[in-house]
Every structure is written in C-alpha cells, then in structure tokens.
Design a protein around this motif. Sequence first.
Motif, PDB file in Angstrom:
ATOM      1  N   SER A   1       0.833  -1.211   0.000  1.00  0.00           N
ATOM      2  CA  SER A   1       0.000   0.000   0.000  1.00  0.00           C
ATOM      3  C   SER A   1       0.865   1.258   0.000  1.00  0.00           C
ATOM      4  CB  SER A   1      -0.917   0.015   1.219  1.00  0.00           C
ATOM      5  OG  SER A   1      -0.199   0.360   2.400  1.00  0.00           O
ATOM      6  N   THR A   2       2.124   1.146   0.363  1.00  0.00           N
ATOM      7  CA  THR A   2       3.102   2.238   0.539  1.00  0.00           C
ATOM      8  C   THR A   2       2.811   3.098   1.766  1.00  0.00           C
ATOM      9  OG1 THR A   2       2.059   3.918  -0.880  1.00  0.00           O
ATOM     10  CG2 THR A   2       3.599   2.373  -1.949  1.00  0.00           C
ATOM     11  N   LEU A   3       1.763   2.785   2.488  1.00  0.00           N
ATOM     12  CA  LEU A   3       1.427   3.575   3.670  1.00  0.00           C
ATOM     13  C   LEU A   3       2.540   3.579   4.720  1.00  0.00           C
ATOM     14  CD1 LEU A   3      -0.865   5.398   4.496  1.00  0.00           C
ATOM     15  CD2 LEU A   3      -2.027   3.435   5.485  1.00  0.00           C
ATOM     16  N   PRO A   4       3.202   2.447   4.999  1.00  0.00           N
ATOM     17  CA  PRO A   4       4.295   2.495   5.986  1.00  0.00           C
ATOM     18  C   PRO A   4       5.419   3.449   5.574  1.00  0.00           C
ATOM     19  CG  PRO A   4       3.663   0.219   5.578  1.00  0.00           C
ATOM     20  CD  PRO A   4       2.942   1.071   4.560  1.00  0.00           C
ATOM     21  N   ILE A   5       5.729   3.515   4.301  1.00  0.00           N
ATOM     22  CA  ILE A   5       6.768   4.433   3.826  1.00  0.00           C
ATOM     23  C   ILE A   5       6.299   5.873   3.979  1.00  0.00           C
ATOM     24  CG2 ILE A   5       8.022   5.242   1.780  1.00  0.00           C
ATOM     25  CD1 ILE A   5       8.011   2.256   0.872  1.00  0.00           C
ATOM     26  N   LEU A   6       5.054   6.140   3.598  1.00  0.00           N
ATOM     27  CA  LEU A   6       4.528   7.504   3.700  1.00  0.00           C
ATOM     28  C   LEU A   6       4.507   7.989   5.144  1.00  0.00           C
ATOM     29  CD1 LEU A   6       1.542   7.279   1.188  1.00  0.00           C
ATOM     30  CD2 LEU A   6       3.860   8.110   0.767  1.00  0.00           C
TER      31      LEU A   6
ATOM     32  N   ASP B   1       5.583   2.010  -7.430  1.00  0.00           N
ATOM     33  CA  ASP B   1       6.808   1.462  -6.867  1.00  0.00           C
ATOM     34  C   ASP B   1       7.758   1.245  -8.039  1.00  0.00           C
ATOM     35  OD1 ASP B   1       6.199  -1.007  -8.106  1.00  0.00           O
ATOM     36  OD2 ASP B   1       5.263  -1.801  -6.299  1.00  0.00           O
ATOM     37  N   GLU B   2       8.960   0.832  -7.750  1.00  0.00           N
ATOM     38  CA  GLU B   2       9.962   0.779  -8.815  1.00  0.00           C
ATOM     39  C   GLU B   2       9.781  -0.413  -9.749  1.00  0.00           C
ATOM     40  OE1 GLU B   2      13.851   2.759  -7.649  1.00  0.00           O
ATOM     41  OE2 GLU B   2      12.990   2.161  -5.718  1.00  0.00           O
ATOM     42  N   SER B   3       8.797  -1.244  -9.468  1.00  0.00           N
ATOM     43  CA  SER B   3       8.496  -2.340 -10.384  1.00  0.00           C
ATOM     44  C   SER B   3       7.270  -2.014 -11.236  1.00  0.00           C
ATOM     45  CB  SER B   3       8.239  -3.632  -9.603  1.00  0.00           C
ATOM     46  OG  SER B   3       7.077  -3.487  -8.806  1.00  0.00           O
ATOM     47  N   TYR B   4       6.906  -0.724 -11.306  1.00  0.00           N
ATOM     48  CA  TYR B   4       5.747  -0.292 -12.084  1.00  0.00           C
ATOM     49  C   TYR B   4       5.801  -0.907 -13.462  1.00  0.00           C
ATOM     50  CZ  TYR B   4       2.350   2.749 -14.301  1.00  0.00           C
ATOM     51  OH  TYR B   4       1.272   3.230 -14.990  1.00  0.00           O
TER      52      TYR B   4
ATOM     53  N   PHE C   1       7.605   8.279  -4.255  1.00  0.00           N
ATOM     54  CA  PHE C   1       8.895   7.850  -3.720  1.00  0.00           C
ATOM     55  C   PHE C   1       9.610   6.876  -4.646  1.00  0.00           C
ATOM     56  CE2 PHE C   1       6.521   4.187  -2.382  1.00  0.00           C
ATOM     57  CZ  PHE C   1       7.446   3.170  -2.373  1.00  0.00           C
ATOM     58  N   ALA C   2      10.911   6.882  -4.512  1.00  0.00           N
ATOM     59  CA  ALA C   2      11.787   5.916  -5.191  1.00  0.00           C
ATOM     60  C   ALA C   2      13.126   5.949  -4.482  1.00  0.00           C
ATOM     61  CB  ALA C   2      11.964   6.275  -6.664  1.00  0.00           C
ATOM     62  N   ASP C   3      13.816   4.832  -4.468  1.00  0.00           N
ATOM     63  CA  ASP C   3      15.133   4.772  -3.841  1.00  0.00           C
ATOM     64  C   ASP C   3      16.269   4.941  -4.840  1.00  0.00           C
ATOM     65  OD1 ASP C   3      14.567   4.550  -1.114  1.00  0.00           O
ATOM     66  OD2 ASP C   3      14.068   2.449  -1.320  1.00  0.00           O
ATOM     67  N   ASN C   4      16.030   4.583  -6.076  1.00  0.00           N
ATOM     68  CA  ASN C   4      17.081   4.748  -7.076  1.00  0.00           C
ATOM     69  C   ASN C   4      17.220   6.214  -7.451  1.00  0.00           C
ATOM     70  OD1 ASN C   4      17.959   2.046  -7.377  1.00  0.00           O
ATOM     71  ND2 ASN C   4      16.081   1.600  -8.506  1.00  0.00           N
ATOM     72  N   ASP C   5      18.345   6.556  -8.021  1.00  0.00           N
ATOM     73  CA  ASP C   5      18.645   7.937  -8.374  1.00  0.00           C
ATOM     74  C   ASP C   5      18.182   8.225  -9.796  1.00  0.00           C
ATOM     75  OD1 ASP C   5      19.605  10.497  -8.158  1.00  0.00           O
ATOM     76  OD2 ASP C   5      21.655   9.947  -8.684  1.00  0.00           O
ATOM     77  N   TYR C   6      16.904   8.502  -9.936  1.00  0.00           N
ATOM     78  CA  TYR C   6      16.350   8.830 -11.237  1.00  0.00           C
ATOM     79  C   TYR C   6      16.483  10.330 -11.471  1.00  0.00           C
ATOM     80  CZ  TYR C   6      14.225   4.217 -10.752  1.00  0.00           C
ATOM     81  OH  TYR C   6      14.025   2.877 -10.571  1.00  0.00           O
ATOM     82  N   HIS C   7      16.411  10.734 -12.710  1.00  0.00           N
ATOM     83  CA  HIS C   7      16.556  12.142 -13.047  1.00  0.00           C
ATOM     84  C   HIS C   7      15.217  12.741 -13.472  1.00  0.00           C
ATOM     85  CE1 HIS C   7      20.878  11.849 -12.810  1.00  0.00           C
ATOM     86  NE2 HIS C   7      20.804  10.725 -13.494  1.00  0.00           N
ATOM     87  N   ILE C   8      15.065  14.009 -13.217  1.00  0.00           N
ATOM     88  CA  ILE C   8      13.887  14.734 -13.680  1.00  0.00           C
ATOM     89  C   ILE C   8      13.927  14.736 -15.205  1.00  0.00           C
ATOM     90  CG2 ILE C   8      12.810  17.025 -13.784  1.00  0.00           C
ATOM     91  CD1 ILE C   8      13.797  17.446 -10.895  1.00  0.00           C
ATOM     92  N   TRP C   9      12.765  14.551 -15.806  1.00  0.00           N
ATOM     93  CA  TRP C   9      12.666  14.498 -17.265  1.00  0.00           C
ATOM     94  C   TRP C   9      11.706  15.582 -17.726  1.00  0.00           C
ATOM     95  CZ3 TRP C   9       8.651  13.915 -20.669  1.00  0.00           C
ATOM     96  CH2 TRP C   9       8.990  13.636 -22.003  1.00  0.00           C
TER      97      TRP C   9
ATOM     98  N   ILE D   1       8.840  14.260 -12.352  1.00  0.00           N
ATOM     99  CA  ILE D   1       9.682  14.261 -11.153  1.00  0.00           C
ATOM    100  C   ILE D   1       9.588  12.854 -10.559  1.00  0.00           C
ATOM    101  CG2 ILE D   1      10.027  15.267  -8.861  1.00  0.00           C
ATOM    102  CD1 ILE D   1       8.775  17.852 -10.024  1.00  0.00           C
ATOM    103  N   PRO D   2      10.693  12.110 -10.531  1.00  0.00           N
ATOM    104  CA  PRO D   2      10.639  10.697 -10.190  1.00  0.00           C
ATOM    105  C   PRO D   2      10.371  10.391  -8.719  1.00  0.00           C
ATOM    106  CG  PRO D   2      12.874  11.349 -10.704  1.00  0.00           C
ATOM    107  CD  PRO D   2      12.012  12.530 -10.978  1.00  0.00           C
ATOM    108  N   ALA D   3      10.598  11.338  -7.811  1.00  0.00           N
ATOM    109  CA  ALA D   3      10.337  11.041  -6.397  1.00  0.00           C
ATOM    110  C   ALA D   3      10.384  12.303  -5.555  1.00  0.00           C
ATOM    111  CB  ALA D   3      11.360  10.048  -5.872  1.00  0.00           C
ATOM    112  N   LEU D   4       9.478  12.365  -4.573  1.00  0.00           N
ATOM    113  CA  LEU D   4       9.526  13.418  -3.559  1.00  0.00           C
ATOM    114  C   LEU D   4      10.256  12.938  -2.315  1.00  0.00           C
ATOM    115  CD1 LEU D   4       5.935  14.956  -3.685  1.00  0.00           C
ATOM    116  CD2 LEU D   4       8.035  15.859  -4.675  1.00  0.00           C
TER     117      LEU D   4
END
Length: 172
Positions: free
Chosen positions: A23-28, A114-117, A146-154, A164-167
């Motif tokens: 659910s991503t709730l624990p991360i949020l 999530d990163e497996s989208y 959110f994301a843990d990998n270092d993605y770039h703004i496109w 924006i890949p992650a806040l």
Amino acid sequence: MKKYKFEFRDLNKYRNLINEANSTLPILMKNNVVKKFFQDNGYATEFKPNDLMMNPVIFKNFYKAVIGEKAGEAIINSESNSIKISRYTSSDFFEVFDYQVGSNRIFIDFKNWDESYDQTVDGMLKKIRQKLDKTNADKVFVINIFADNDYHIWKSGDGKIIVIPALMNSKG
C-alpha cells in the motif's frame, strides 16, 4: 469487452499483493509532514486487516492513488511558501489531473508507483500528452511519490510535461 486471462502464480514471487507493505502507507508514514497531515485529516495511518477484502483494481488504481495524492499535497504545500496546490474547481478537469497550481493552467498528476511499475514510460507519456491536449493546459508535472534509485527529472521537448521521479525515498 476485454478478455482477461487468470493464472495461478507462486505467491512468494507475486508483486501485487494487497497488503500494508504494497500500500506504501508504511513508507509515507515515515515522513513527519505526511503523517501529521494524515492524522490531522482523519486519514488512515496504517493498513489494518479485517474481514473484508479490497478488490485488486480498487487497491491499485484508487486506494494507492489517493494516498499518493494526499501525501504529495502534504509535501508540496508544506515545503513551499510560494507554491500552493489545490483541487481544481473547473469541471473541465475532473478526473483528468489531481491538482492545480494556484489559479494557473499548470497541473499536477501524482503517482504512487513502486519501482516495479509495469507500464512503459512511452505509454504513460502518451496518456499525459492526450490529457494535456484535451484540457489545453500550459504545463503538467507528473510527480511520483517515492523511489530509492537515483532517477533524473525528465522534461518533454516543448517543456509542457515534467516528470519528477520522487519526492522522498523509502526512509521518508
């Protein structure tokens, strides 16, 4: 009507389980701004099991989407003194984008991926472009929570779509 294929899988490998972790709730809730916003507004701060089961489509397309939208609203509105977002008031944009920046024709479409989208970037951008053209918006920010990998703004070539890949990362 579309045809659907159902198959049984090894549940240890299945990534779309309906549970608190997915659910991503624990991360949020690791983000103090988001947690306070959820508490102040009476939103769920934990995913409590009960005797009912949430439909997988509702879980993925609505539940996760809404908590992502609310987390994004909390972060953007708390982090910026000059930018305030709100639900738009025009019915022209109902269910097209999530929020409007001030009274401008600039919109935000929050994502809780999530990163497996499992959609292609091209497919997502095509849908966003269609929404942008349909509404004659000036600009759309597609913001993943959110994301843990270092993605770039496109940014699209015309500058109308900014991704924006992650806040936040998974630590909040």
